[in-house]
Scaffold this active site. Structure first.
Site, PDB file in Angstrom:
ATOM      1  N   CYS A 163      15.283  27.172  50.423  1.00  0.00           N
ATOM      2  CA  CYS A 163      14.759  28.524  50.247  1.00  0.00           C
ATOM      3  C   CYS A 163      15.832  29.600  50.332  1.00  0.00           C
ATOM      4  O   CYS A 163      15.532  30.779  50.137  1.00  0.00           O
ATOM      5  CB  CYS A 163      13.673  28.793  51.289  1.00  0.00           C
ATOM      6  SG  CYS A 163      12.391  27.531  51.307  1.00  0.00           S
ATOM      7  N   HIS A 303      12.542  37.383  55.446  1.00  0.00           N
ATOM      8  CA  HIS A 303      12.166  36.096  54.864  1.00  0.00           C
ATOM      9  C   HIS A 303      10.648  35.939  54.984  1.00  0.00           C
ATOM     10  O   HIS A 303       9.997  35.528  54.028  1.00  0.00           O
ATOM     11  CB  HIS A 303      12.898  34.955  55.579  1.00  0.00           C
ATOM     12  CG  HIS A 303      12.715  33.625  54.929  1.00  0.00           C
ATOM     13  ND1 HIS A 303      13.012  33.406  53.607  1.00  0.00           N
ATOM     14  CD2 HIS A 303      12.268  32.442  55.423  1.00  0.00           C
ATOM     15  CE1 HIS A 303      12.748  32.134  53.301  1.00  0.00           C
ATOM     16  NE2 HIS A 303      12.304  31.530  54.386  1.00  0.00           N
ATOM     17  N   GLU A 314      12.212  34.944  63.267  1.00  0.00           N
ATOM     18  CA  GLU A 314      12.911  36.011  62.551  1.00  0.00           C
ATOM     19  C   GLU A 314      12.784  37.323  63.320  1.00  0.00           C
ATOM     20  O   GLU A 314      13.753  38.084  63.429  1.00  0.00           O
ATOM     21  CB  GLU A 314      12.369  36.176  61.128  1.00  0.00           C
ATOM     22  CG  GLU A 314      13.164  37.193  60.321  1.00  0.00           C
ATOM     23  CD  GLU A 314      12.830  37.206  58.840  1.00  0.00           C
ATOM     24  OE1 GLU A 314      13.606  37.812  58.067  1.00  0.00           O
ATOM     25  OE2 GLU A 314      11.803  36.623  58.448  1.00  0.00           O
ATOM     26  N   LYS A 335       6.801  38.516  50.247  1.00  0.00           N
ATOM     27  CA  LYS A 335       6.130  37.241  49.992  1.00  0.00           C
ATOM     28  C   LYS A 335       4.628  37.365  50.175  1.00  0.00           C
ATOM     29  O   LYS A 335       3.867  36.543  49.657  1.00  0.00           O
ATOM     30  CB  LYS A 335       6.668  36.154  50.933  1.00  0.00           C
ATOM     31  CG  LYS A 335       8.059  35.646  50.601  1.00  0.00           C
ATOM     32  CD  LYS A 335       8.444  34.487  51.505  1.00  0.00           C
ATOM     33  CE  LYS A 335       9.833  33.958  51.178  1.00  0.00           C
ATOM     34  NZ  LYS A 335      10.905  34.867  51.585  1.00  0.00           N
ATOM     35  N   HIS A 340       5.796  32.333  48.173  1.00  0.00           N
ATOM     36  CA  HIS A 340       7.169  31.892  48.467  1.00  0.00           C
ATOM     37  C   HIS A 340       7.749  31.200  47.239  1.00  0.00           C
ATOM     38  O   HIS A 340       7.334  30.101  46.891  1.00  0.00           O
ATOM     39  CB  HIS A 340       7.155  30.949  49.663  1.00  0.00           C
ATOM     40  CG  HIS A 340       8.511  30.658  50.228  1.00  0.00           C
ATOM     41  ND1 HIS A 340       9.682  30.931  49.551  1.00  0.00           N
ATOM     42  CD2 HIS A 340       8.898  30.101  51.416  1.00  0.00           C
ATOM     43  CE1 HIS A 340      10.711  30.558  50.288  1.00  0.00           C
ATOM     44  NE2 HIS A 340      10.257  30.058  51.411  1.00  0.00           N
ATOM     45  N   PHE A 399      14.954  25.101  54.584  1.00  0.00           N
ATOM     46  CA  PHE A 399      14.926  23.763  55.164  1.00  0.00           C
ATOM     47  C   PHE A 399      16.353  23.223  55.257  1.00  0.00           C
ATOM     48  O   PHE A 399      17.184  23.470  54.384  1.00  0.00           O
ATOM     49  CB  PHE A 399      14.100  22.814  54.293  1.00  0.00           C
ATOM     50  CG  PHE A 399      12.606  22.974  54.436  1.00  0.00           C
ATOM     51  CD1 PHE A 399      12.048  23.860  55.334  1.00  0.00           C
ATOM     52  CD2 PHE A 399      11.748  22.199  53.659  1.00  0.00           C
ATOM     53  CE1 PHE A 399      10.676  23.992  55.467  1.00  0.00           C
ATOM     54  CE2 PHE A 399      10.368  22.321  53.782  1.00  0.00           C
ATOM     55  CZ  PHE A 399       9.827  23.217  54.680  1.00  0.00           C
TER      56      PHE A 399
END
Length: 413
Positions: A163, A303, A314, A335, A340, A399
């Site tokens: 991502c 994010h 975050e 998002k 996403h 990830f």
């Protein structure tokens, strides 16, 4: 000396639309691009919603025959690059094409092609697998096809960091121009993973929202009742250009790129590091690269995936780095409207960040209804806000523990 780098063109293919004006208008209105999946039967899937790209015809951007030899993620990348090219007004000639590059990130590449061709292998045998199977699936074909379509011969590569791919692509391109490897780079990310195989994998992980009865309200970053991310698709491409090169041709400038930071969590294959340590380090590295103090930042495009741990960590990372100034920051997760976009997310969100700086309008985090006491910052809930933004940063975390932050500043000559 480091050269200055600016954004002179933007192009997007998103669940909120394709034309920049349409996408930005929908974003500021808090419109969701998320709905029930239309591509395949989701009867046996726990999640039945996604942010699909709608009303997109590859033939509008490339030759029909060539389009049949590309995966959808490459369609999106080429389209976004061509839109960005037109927006930039850049003339590509035999005299400058060797100094113009392409860097595009993609988390999974041609997964739709893998799925389709594997079915052909099983049902019809190996001799029926397409001779274009490999060129369609490999992630580097997005920048490869862009270079072929635009005729540019400078640096050409792919970043694949889940991502964070799009953010790393833009950051790497920024550094290439800054240190003189190119004068212009088409940089961004592309992804097209709304397909049965990817859906099955994410459903098995229990990572996606199952709020199927309320698709538009399913993605709710930082809200106490968030229950997982919503998969989206699309592409975002920016024209990054060395400042003097841009000024010499009278280019319009959206924003200046001033900092880039990376880090690794070194913790877990999918879960973020506790307290958001990796995220904090990426932001800190970006601030150091930009040569600015935390209190100079006005806005963060987070994010913000709408998952329990990501949003919490975050938030903690921002508070740990910015201290009391964290409560002065405007923070939004776009998002909440696009879903996403995986490897394309960071690129599209950087475009949103540039438009925020250029317009003085901050997109909201929609579906913020029930505050989470552990997520207690200003997430620009539900309604866009007018505010002069001088410096903004955009975060991406992937990830494998890959973290990236890019910092933009309002252009001052």
């Amino acid at each position: 000396m480091k050269r200055r780098v600016v954004i002179t063109g933007i192009g997007m293919v998103t669940p909120l639309g394709i034309k920049t004006e349409e996408v930005w208008d929908n974003l500021l209105k808090g419109k969701s691009g998320i709905g029930l999946v239309t591509r395949f039967d989701t009867s046996n899937y726990a999640t039945k919603i996604a942010g699909e790209v709608k009303n997109f015809n590859p033939a509008d951007y490339m030759d029909k025959k060539e389009a049949r030899r590309m995966d959808p993620f490459t369609h999106y990348a080429v389209a976004a690059a061509k839109i960005a090219h037109e927006d930039s007004g850049l003339k590509i000639t035999s005299n400058n094409r060797d100094r113009i590059g392409v860097v595009i990130g993609s988390g999974v590449g041609g997964i739709t092609t893998v799925e389709e061709q594997h079915a052909i292998l099983l049902n019809r045998g190996p001799n029926r697998v397409s001779p274009f199977f490999v060129p369609m699936l490999i992630a580097n074909m997005a920048p490869g096809q862009i270079s072929i379509n635009l005729g540019v011969r400078g640096p050409n590569l792919t970043t694949t960091t889940a991502c964070t791919s799009g953010t790393h692509a833009v950051g790497d391109a920024f550094k290439m121009i800054q240190y003189g490897l190119a004068d212009v780079i088409f940089a961004g990310g592309a992804e097209a993973a709304v397909c049965p195989l990817a859906f099955a994998g994410f459903c098995s992980m229990r990572a996606m929202s199952t709020n199927n009865d309320n698709p538009e309200g399913a993605c709710r970053p930082f809200d106490k009742n968030r229950d997982g991310f919503v998969l989206g698709e699309g592409a975002g491409v920016m024209v990054l250009e060395e400042l003097e090169h841009a000024l010499a041709r009278g280019a319009k400038i959206y924003a200046e790129v001033i900092g880039y930071g990376m880090s690794a969590d070194a913790y877990h294959i999918t879960a973020p590091a506790p307290e958001g340590d990796g995220a904090r380090l990426a932001m800190s590295n970006a601030l150091a690269d930009a040569g600015i103090l935390p209190e100079q930042v006005d806005y963060i495009n987070a994010h913000g995936t709408s998952t329990e741990l990501n949003d919490l960590y975050e938030t903690l990372a921002i508070k740990n780095l910015f201290g009391q100034h964290a409560y002065n920051l405007a923070i939004s997760s776009t998002k909440s409207m696009t879903g996403h976009l995986l490897g394309a997310a960071g690129a599209v969100e950087l475009i949103f960040t540039a438009l925020t700086i250029k317009s003085g309008k901050i997109p909201p985090t929609i579906n913020y209804e029930t505050p989470d006491p552990d997520c207690d910052l200003d997430y620009v809930p539900n309604v866009a806000r007018e505010k002069d933004i001088d410096i903004a940063l955009s975060n991406s975390f992937g990830f494998g523990g890959h973290n990236g932050t890019v910092i933009l500043r309002k252009f001052i000559e």
